[in-house]
Every structure is written in C-alpha cells, then in structure tokens.
Design an enzyme around this catalytic site. Structure first.
Site, PDB file in Angstrom:
ATOM      1  N   CYS A  52      30.544  44.111  42.845  1.00 26.53           N
ATOM      2  CA  CYS A  52      31.151  43.148  41.912  1.00 26.53           C
ATOM      3  C   CYS A  52      31.533  41.835  42.582  1.00 26.53           C
ATOM      4  O   CYS A  52      31.356  40.760  42.011  1.00 26.53           O
ATOM      5  CB  CYS A  52      32.393  43.754  41.263  1.00 26.53           C
ATOM      6  SG  CYS A  52      32.204  45.466  40.748  1.00 26.53           S
ATOM      7  N   ASP A  84      37.119  49.712  40.743  1.00 27.17           N
ATOM      8  CA  ASP A  84      37.444  50.775  39.798  1.00 27.17           C
ATOM      9  C   ASP A  84      36.370  51.854  39.812  1.00 27.17           C
ATOM     10  O   ASP A  84      36.650  53.055  39.808  1.00 27.17           O
ATOM     11  CB  ASP A  84      37.558  50.203  38.376  1.00 27.17           C
ATOM     12  CG  ASP A  84      38.788  49.337  38.205  1.00 27.17           C
ATOM     13  OD1 ASP A  84      39.092  48.558  39.125  1.00 27.17           O
ATOM     14  OD2 ASP A  84      39.444  49.432  37.156  1.00 27.17           O
ATOM     15  N   LYS A 127      40.275  44.112  38.055  1.00 25.57           N
ATOM     16  CA  LYS A 127      41.660  43.658  38.186  1.00 25.57           C
ATOM     17  C   LYS A 127      41.767  42.291  38.840  1.00 25.57           C
ATOM     18  O   LYS A 127      42.805  41.629  38.727  1.00 25.57           O
ATOM     19  CB  LYS A 127      42.495  44.685  38.961  1.00 25.57           C
ATOM     20  CG  LYS A 127      42.449  46.078  38.372  1.00 25.57           C
ATOM     21  CD  LYS A 127      42.732  46.093  36.887  1.00 25.57           C
ATOM     22  CE  LYS A 127      42.423  47.432  36.261  1.00 25.57           C
ATOM     23  NZ  LYS A 127      41.005  47.818  36.281  1.00 25.57           N
ATOM     24  N   CYS A 197      29.958  45.388  36.644  1.00 26.48           N
ATOM     25  CA  CYS A 197      29.302  46.337  35.742  1.00 26.48           C
ATOM     26  C   CYS A 197      28.771  45.639  34.492  1.00 26.48           C
ATOM     27  O   CYS A 197      29.430  44.779  33.906  1.00 26.48           O
ATOM     28  CB  CYS A 197      30.276  47.439  35.341  1.00 26.48           C
ATOM     29  SG  CYS A 197      30.856  48.427  36.732  1.00 26.48           S
ATOM     30  N   GLU A 447      42.238  55.095  35.268  1.00 26.54           N
ATOM     31  CA  GLU A 447      41.290  55.186  34.158  1.00 26.54           C
ATOM     32  C   GLU A 447      40.657  56.580  34.151  1.00 26.54           C
ATOM     33  O   GLU A 447      40.435  57.170  35.207  1.00 26.54           O
ATOM     34  CB  GLU A 447      40.192  54.126  34.301  1.00 26.54           C
ATOM     35  CG  GLU A 447      40.722  52.724  34.155  1.00 26.54           C
ATOM     36  CD  GLU A 447      39.652  51.665  34.324  1.00 26.54           C
ATOM     37  OE1 GLU A 447      39.912  50.513  33.969  1.00 26.54           O
ATOM     38  OE2 GLU A 447      38.547  51.999  34.806  1.00 26.54           O
ATOM     39  N   SER A 473      38.474  53.442  31.106  1.00 24.02           N
ATOM     40  CA  SER A 473      37.535  52.423  31.550  1.00 24.02           C
ATOM     41  C   SER A 473      36.949  51.724  30.341  1.00 24.02           C
ATOM     42  O   SER A 473      36.864  52.285  29.245  1.00 24.02           O
ATOM     43  CB  SER A 473      36.416  53.078  32.354  1.00 24.02           C
ATOM     44  OG  SER A 473      35.297  52.221  32.464  1.00 24.02           O
TER      45      SER A 473
END
Length: 557
Positions: A52, A84, A127, A197, A447, A473
């Site tokens: 990411c 995550d 986040k 994602c 999550e 999520s």
C-alpha cells in the site's frame, strides 16, 4: 497573496539569533535561498512492510519537485504505517487503529516543532489516510492529503482477483473446496504490485471520501499507484500546496459540516467501508465540527447506492477511475440534489464545479444512472436496540437481507471464532457474536475479515449473521453489525449474551435486539468477567485506558 507565506518558518529560521538553526540545515544541503522560501513539510507514510505504501518514497520525490518549482522548500519526514491486511487475524491487528492516532500525533509534532508553513501528507494503507487528515485538521496550516493510489487487480485463471478473493479462499480451503496448490497459486497472483487494496474497501473508501470532502484534489487519489500519470499528480500536488500557503487556505476552510455530509454521501453512494463512520467522526472531532453517528444513517437513507464496486459489487477502483472517477459519482449526486455544491476544495474550486467537469467513459457500467441505482438507499445503516444502545454499524451493500433471527454462538475473541469457523462448527441460521474486540477490550478494535471472509468461503455468507464490538474490514460483506457499543469491557449488553440466546437484526426498524428482558441483560452484564488485559504496559495498554467508545469515533481522550 494573503499575509506572510513564511509566517511560521520565519520564527525558527530568521535573524541573527537563529544562526544555529540555519547552521544545522546548511550542513545537510539547504542554502540561504532555500531557507528564505516557505518551508513545506512532506509527511510520508512510506514503509517496506506492505504494498500500500511501498511506492511512496519514490512518489515523494515528485512531490518535492513540484514544491521547489512553485517556490517552496520541501522537508520530508516519515511516520509509521501498519498493514491491516497482513496483520489480519492475528494479535498484530490490535495495533492498526492505534496507529491512526500515532500517525496523527507524529505528523502534528514534527510540523509544530519545525514550524512548517504548509504540509502535504502522503497516505496509503487504511489508517494512514484518516491519520494524515486528522493531523492536517489539528495543525490548520495550509495543506492537503495525497493518496498513493490503488493496486491493480491480479489475474487468476482468466479473471481479475483482489486480496478479498484470498481471504475468502481460506474459508473454501478449510471446507475442502480448494486445494493447497490452488490456494498457493491464487496468493501468488492476487497482489501484483504496489498500491492499496483494489476494491471499495477502507483505503479507497477514505481516499474517495476525502476527494469529495475537498482536502485532496479531485481526481488525485483515483489515479492508480503504478499508473504513469501518478508522478505528475504528485508533482501537481506539490505545486498546489505552495499555492495554498500563499493564499493562506487552511483545512478549517475546507473541513466543514457541509463537506463532511458530502463525504458521507460519497461513502453511502459507493457502498464504502463501515470504517468511514469511525474515521469521519474523528475528523469532525479534530475540526471542531458537530457530527454524530446518526447523521450517517440519515444521509445514507436518502442516498442511492450507484457504484457497483467490490466487495459486494463487480468492479474495483481501477474500473471506477477509468469510468470517470469521483467526479462522475459527484455529478450523479449533484443531479439528485444530494450534495452541497458550494463546498470549497483545496483546488480553489467548489465541489459543484468539480462535478460539472466529469467525463463519463462511453459504455461504462461502474457508476449507475440514478434511475437504475443498485439500491434506493446507501450502503450502510445505524442500528440501536437493547444490544447496542449507543449504536452499531451495518453494511447494506452486497447483500439483500434486511433481517435475521437466530441463536447466538458466542466467542470471547476473534481467534476463538475463527477456530470454530475453520472446524465447520457454525451452522446456517446462527448469529456469531465476537466480543472483547472493542477499542478498549481488544484493545485496538480489530477487524473481523479473517472470520467473515472464511464464512463466505464456506458458503455461509448469506445464511448467518455476525455482530461484534470490534470492526469489519472494508472487504467484508454479508449481514454484519460492527462497532456494537458500549463494548463488553465497558459493561455493554453484548457482555450479557450467551450461547443459544435469540438475536434479531431488523434493518428496516433500525434495531439489533436480543430476546432477553432488561433485568436479565443488566444482571448478566454485571456478572460478566472479561478476560484479563492483554497488555499491561506500552502503547496498547495506554490506548486501552484512554480510548472512548466506537460511537465516539474511537478517539483517545
């Protein structure tokens, strides 16, 4: 020009008494000319721990090129980022929401300490995006947020796949419907490069929401991470932040009640992540704007679901970009009278002006016309009731069910629930209850994608419901209620639930209830003994002591 573009950095760098500060900076390459320009902090969330944010170091170079070209001096600094997806289903996931606060705190500290005249914050994973904007709101110096962009979809046996397919394949593998070799082949194909994602999961949800909010330039976030145009976007954002400093255009001008309502409408219209509730409440808190959890329900109820995006739909963020991006979504909502068109943006335009610039790709199927919406109402709802007196969040996109009644299967942690799912112990009709995963109880409000995706992979996605005082999520779909508040650790009614209790979801009535009397709930909740604290020192223990409830946006106090 409005005022002094060096109103902050002049204090720390100008005059004979500041010679020592200049000496430090000259030793690492800044000359007199550079130190007489507006100083722009480039807050980078680059890391090698995930795709990411992996490319942000390279992208930052283009940002700095833009700042220099516009007459500013960039100073790059880094903060943390937690994946995550990689930590999902482990104790590592407890750190995710906590990292949002650390991102905001660290950007604020560096920017205040070094008295930057402006800040551009670069985000990627979930986040880091709200954390960057929280910091901008606190600092209220001219600035903007640049999202690093989405990953491209992978290819597996002739079709596009995302990381969601891998999580759901774990459930299929546990059920015996997928071999080790097939799972290995899929995991090697699903994440083909850098970027966040690909579906309308939390990262893209927040990136699109912040374009509509106006704190990111419209169109900047939707350019994919490895698209050739991303570098130019970064350079343009670098130039823009210097213009913001010269005009003294601050986040407080952009982040208003109107702009937050626009962002919520965007989340509802695109079937975005329920995490947007936590994050937008937190942004409102930082900006001093009144916003409540019930505002999300009110706005979603009047906003049609028009974007056919994963996890519940067919398309990914790259498809939305090619179809016309968020300008096209805002154009649809403006046509329906569902936007505050006069809300300003960091680009110096209004949101209505951005919507008018929309270019719709011929034959695109991603963003529906208003008369062919996927649903008449948006992708989330707020439920209350004797199980969630302070509210909970239900995602409505991607499934048709609006009610469910069944016996509770109660688990004291995500790991315990996943073990039962993997052993095929969850049956059609069950309501899976996972507690002690709230902001304080977790701590960190994990999550539950590891569990929800496995249920879908086992073929139970449309036959069971799930509720938790933790989170979901953005890749979760099915009838799931998260952020149940108060949480179990704080004596919430979720602590009273036992195996076999009948739980009812009634979305139309906006209720989540357990068939127990008020007295039974009080007696059981009072007698409930939560597990001992998982952490007795360090940042997670500190967070557990001071965090608020999910309905407050999981804000530390």
């Amino acid at each position: 020009m409005s005022g002094d573009p060096r109103r902050h950095s002049r204090v720390i760098l100008d005059g004979p008494e500041r010679a020592a500060a200049r000496a430090y900076l000259k030793g690492i390459g800044y000359d007199d000319d550079a130190l007489k320009r507006p100083i722009i902090g480039v807050a980078n969330t680059w890391t090698e721990t995930m795709p990411c944010n992996f490319h942000l170091r390279r992208l930052a170079e283009r940002v700095k090129d833009g700042i220099r070209a516009a007459g500013g001096t960039p100073m790059e600094f880094n903060t943390v980022a937690i994946s995550d997806g990689i930590t999902m289903g482990t104790a590592g996931m407890k750190t995710s929401l906590v990292s949002r606060e650390v991102v905001a705190d660290s950007i604020e500290l560096v920017a205040r300490g070094h008295m930057f005249d402006g800040v551009i914050a670069m985000s990627g994973c979930d986040k880091t995006i709200p954390g960057c904007v929280m910091a901008l709101a606190r600092l209220d110096v001219p600035g903007l947020m640049l999202y690093g962009g989405t990953i491209m979809p992978g290819r597996f046996r002739g079709k596009d796949v995302t990381i969601q397919d891998v999580f759901e394949a774990v459930g299929a593998h546990a059920a015996g419907d997928m071999s080790d070799a097939d799972l290995n082949e899929l995991e090697a194909a699903a994440s083909p490069g850098a970027g966040a994602c690909g579906g309308q999961y939390t990262a893209n949800t927040m990136a699109t929401a912040f374009e509509v909010l106006g704190i990111s330039p419209m169109g900047s976030g939707m350019v994919p991470a490895e698209d050739g145009k991303k570098g130019q976007v970064a350079e343009d954002c670098g130039r823009l932040v210097v213009e913001l400093v010269e005009k003294d255009l601050r986040p407080s001008t952009v982040i208003t009640r109107k702009s937050l309502e626009n962002a919520i409408a965007c989340v509802a219209a695109t079937g975005g992540s329920t995490n947007a509730v936590l994050h937008l409440l937190a942004i409102a808190n930082e900006a001093g704007v009144e916003l409540s959890i019930d505002d999300f329900d009110e706005i979603s109820a009047r906003t049609p679901l028009i974007a056919d995006l994963k996890p519940g739909g067919r398309f990914v963020a790259v498809d939305l970009y090619r179809a016309g991006g968020m300008r096209l979504v805002t154009k649809r909502l403006a046509e329906a009278g569902l936007l505050h068109a006069d809300a300003p943006t960091v680009a110096g335009t209004t949101l209505g002006e951005e919507a008018e610039r929309a270019e719709e790709a011929e034959g695109q199927e991603v963003v529906r016309p208003l008369d062919a919406a996927l649903q008449a109402t948006g992708g989330l709802a707020i439920l209350r009731g004797n199980l969630a007196p302070e509210g909970c969040v239900v995602k409505l996109a991607g499934h048709e069910r609006r009610s469910h009644s069944g016996p509770a299967r109660v688990f004291e942690s995500e790991e315990a629930a996943f073990k039962a799912v993997a052993a095929s112990e969850i049956k059609a009709g069950d309501v899976v209850v996972i507690r002690n995963e709230g902001p304080a109880g977790g701590p960190g409000m994990r999550e539950m994608l590891h569990v929800t995706a496995a249920l879908v992979g086992e073929g139970l996605g449309e036959q069971v419901a799930l509720l938790t005082d933790g989170r979901f999520s953005g890749a979760t779909h099915g009838l799931m209620a998260g952020h149940v508040a108060p949480e179990a650790l704080h004596g919430g009614p979720i602590a009273a639930v036992r195996d076999g209790d009948i739980i009812e979801f009634d979305v139309a009535a906006r209720e989540l209830r357990v068939k127990l009397s008020d007295d039974e709930i009080r007696e059981r909740a009072a007698a409930y003994e939560p597990p001992p604290p998982a952490y007795r020192s360090g940042v997670l223990a500190k967070y557990a002591r001071h965090v608020g409830s999910a309905s407050e946006g999981a804000l530390t106090t």
